[in-house]
Each structure stands twice: as structure tokens, then as C-alpha cells.
Design an enzyme around this catalytic site. Structure first.
Site, PDB file in Angstrom:
ATOM      1  N   LEU A   1      35.211  82.306 101.754  1.00 60.29           N
ATOM      2  CA  LEU A   1      34.622  81.113 101.172  1.00 60.29           C
ATOM      3  C   LEU A   1      33.312  80.849 101.891  1.00 60.29           C
ATOM      4  CD1 LEU A   1      37.533  78.500 100.799  1.00 60.29           C
ATOM      5  CD2 LEU A   1      36.152  79.452  98.960  1.00 60.29           C
ATOM      6  N   ASP A   2      32.270  80.487 101.148  1.00 65.88           N
ATOM      7  CA  ASP A   2      31.003  80.146 101.769  1.00 65.88           C
ATOM      8  C   ASP A   2      31.177  78.940 102.689  1.00 65.88           C
ATOM      9  OD1 ASP A   2      29.750  82.146 100.360  1.00 65.88           O
ATOM     10  OD2 ASP A   2      29.058  80.820  98.753  1.00 65.88           O
ATOM     11  N   PRO A   3      30.319  78.808 103.718  1.00 66.61           N
ATOM     12  CA  PRO A   3      30.408  77.630 104.583  1.00 66.61           C
ATOM     13  C   PRO A   3      30.353  76.306 103.833  1.00 66.61           C
ATOM     14  CG  PRO A   3      29.021  79.283 105.611  1.00 66.61           C
ATOM     15  CD  PRO A   3      29.341  79.789 104.226  1.00 66.61           C
ATOM     16  N   LEU A   4      29.579  76.253 102.723  1.00 65.65           N
ATOM     17  CA  LEU A   4      29.472  74.980 101.989  1.00 65.65           C
ATOM     18  C   LEU A   4      30.697  74.685 101.131  1.00 65.65           C
ATOM     19  CD1 LEU A   4      28.915  75.451  98.724  1.00 65.65           C
ATOM     20  CD2 LEU A   4      26.623  75.976  99.482  1.00 65.65           C
ATOM     21  N   ALA A   5      31.622  75.654 101.046  1.00 66.83           N
ATOM     22  CA  ALA A   5      32.830  75.465 100.233  1.00 66.83           C
ATOM     23  C   ALA A   5      33.993  75.019 101.110  1.00 66.83           C
ATOM     24  CB  ALA A   5      33.193  76.765  99.522  1.00 66.83           C
TER      25      ALA A   5
END
Length: 305
Positions: A47-51
Site C-alpha cells: 500500500l502506498d504511504p498515503l493509503a
């Protein structure tokens, strides 16, 4: 020199971690591994850091079966900001276009969403972990480079409009593995004629694990229990590794069949399914691994503990 043996507890299970905002998947995994003092750990899809949202963390023998969750369907709740296009298709990128969002109503949005259902072709974004000649695309993108990529076929099983408060819309996405939600949002914006990027993303389901069945485990909860040296409490948060495979039929083995399977030999099991993958259990009802049904009806060991 020989390989250094890993140290840590021999703990096995799957933690349904609720990855917090701003943390990479690997950082979250390493914290879980440290809190559990686990010898082995792996996650099942970044998962991306912003997710935020579900990041199944496999500990011990569960790492042997993590590929089955990597291949599983996913579900996301995503906020899409219309009118603004960025270099990364998310809120972390630089703005490359900002246009007014006009002439777009709910009917038009729903019409566009219908066009993305089913099997579609998707071009991996430059800011992704896909490799090009041995290098990750996101590393090339950071150097200001853009290379040719090969489109991939993915499946969108459901794409529902949850809310609409322009310039933002919120969607529920049920998709196959390998789907880039950022690219999906960007393509939706393109079809609407205004561009778009992901302003918020939460993964709500991976395979059989869904937020609707109960809350995921917060990293702060794991850290607090580790600080209190509550290893029994931490272990109680883990799901059995075969919980990831519950959609496959279970096959009960006799003592002889279990023995020969462990030797790598295919065995004939009365009343076993005629094809596909199966979960294997020994006479004590202990999960021993995964098998596949051969054309002649025998069960072939595929992945054993």
C-alpha cells in the site's frame, strides 16, 4: 560462509493490520515483526504511504502461503479529486493541470464508471514498483525519466459511486490483483474531460478478509501490547494461516496419505474434488498445506508446511 540463521520467535499466523497513513508497507511490516519478535514475516501486497487500510502481515509458516493473498481480489474506498492532474496521480505529486469542473453531474459520472467495468487494459504508472530493465519505475521517475510500459489486463468487478461533492467523488472499487487505483482515477478523470487524481485511499478487503466483518488491528494496539510484553495477547490477534484459503475445499487425509504427500508423492483420496486446489488436513485436523487435483484424480502436494 554459511547463511546466518534468523533469530526470533517461531510464531505463525496472519495479522490483519490497519496500516496507518504516511507509513510504507515495508516499514509497517518491520514494526509488526519487531513487536512480535518474529523470526519470519512478509506482507501480501504493498500500500502506498498515503493509503490506509488492510495490510495482511504473514508471520512464520504463513509466509509460505502469502502468494495466494497476493493473487486475491482487492477492494478499495477511494476519494477522487476531479479537475486536478498530478505527476503521480495522487496528492503527493506536483500539479500539472488544474481546470474547472463544470458540466459534470451524477448521471455523467455513473455513465463513465460503467465503461470501466469488466476486463480493461491499464498502463502501469511511472510511479510504481514495476521493473524496467531491472530498475523500479518509480526510481526512474524520480530521475525525471519516462520509459515505454506494456499495458496490462486487469478486471474491475464493481465500481460504485458512494458520494459526490464536487470537485470530489468517492468510489468503492472491487478489482483484480495488479490494479492501479491511481491510474483508474486518472483515466476516469480523463473520460470526464477534466482530469483527476487520488486524494484519499483505503483498502477495505483482500481476498476473504474484509472490513465489513470486523475492524482491522491498529499498529498502535500492537505496539502497546508489545510494550506490556503481552505476547499471549498479541498471538491471540493472529488468524490461522488456512483462513486465507477458506474458499478452497478441505480434504481430510489418512495417516498413510499424509505420510506419502509429505514425501512429495501424489495420493488418491476418496471423495476428493475432481479439480482445482484444496486445503489438506491430517487425521488430527491440523492444516498441513495446499494440494492440487491431477487429471487422474490424485491429490498432488503443492505447498506444505
Amino acid at each position: 560462509m554459511g547463511r546466518r540463521r534468523s533469530t526470533g520467535r517461531d510464531v505463525t499466523g496472519i495479522l490483519l493490520l490497519d496500516k496507518p497513513l504516511g507509513l510504507s508497507s515495508n516499514d509497517a511490516l518491520q514494526r509488526v515483526k519487531r513487536f512480535y519478535r518474529a523470526a519470519k514475516a512478509g506482507h501480501t501486497g504493498s500500500l502506498d504511504p498515503l493509503a490506509t487500510g488492510l495490510l495482511p502481515c504473514c508471520l512464520g509458516d504463513a509466509t509460505k502461503f502469502s502468494a495466494y493473498l497476493l493473487d486475491a481480489d482487492k477492494r478499495y474506498r477511494v476519494r477522487v479529486r476531479l479537475g486536478v492532474t498530478t505527476t503521480t496521480a495522487d496528492a503527493e505529486g506536483e500539479i500539472v493541470a488544474d481546470v474547472p469542473v463544470v458540466g459534470i453531474d451524477e448521471a455523467r459520472v455513473r455513465e463513465v464508471l460503467l465503461g470501466f467495468l469488466g476486463t480493461i487494459s491499464q498502463l502501469p504508472p511511472m510511479h510504481s514498483a514495476v521493473k524496467h530493465q531491472g530498475q523500479r519505475l518509480y526510481k526512474l521517475a524520480r530521475q525525471g525519466l519516462e520509459v515505454e510500459r506494456t499495458p496490462r489486463e486487469i478486471q474491475i468487478f464493481a465500481l460504485d459511486l458512494l458520494s459526490m461533492d464536487l470537485p470530489e467523488i468517492e468510489l468503492d472499487v472491487h478489482c483484480s490483483k495488479g490494479t492501479y487505483v491511481r491510474t483508474l482515477a486518472e483515466d476516469i478523470g480523463r473520460m470526464l474531460g477534466c482530469g483527476a487524481h487520488v486524494s484519499g485511499l483505503r483498502r477495505t478487503a483482500v481476498g476473504p478478509y474484509a472490513e465489513t466483518a470486523g475492524p482491522f488491528v491498529g499498529l498502535d494496539q500492537v505496539e502497546a501490547m508489545a510494550g506490556e510484553d503481552d505476547m499471549a495477547g498479541l498471538d491471540a490477534l493472529l488468524l490461522p494461516l488456512d483462513s486465507a484459503l477458506g474458499h478452497w475445499p478441505a480434504v481430510r487425509l489418512s495417516a498413510d496419505a499424509a505420510f506419502y504427500l509429505r514425501q512429495g508423492q501424489a495420493v488418491l483420496i476418496p471423495q476428493a474434488p475432481t479439480d482445482g486446489l484444496v486445503r489438506l488436513y491430517d487425521p488430527s485436523q491440523i492444516f498441513v498445506g495446499v494440494g492440487s487435483i491431477l487429471d487422474d484424480g490424485r491429490v498432488q502436494p503443492k505447498r506444505l508446511i
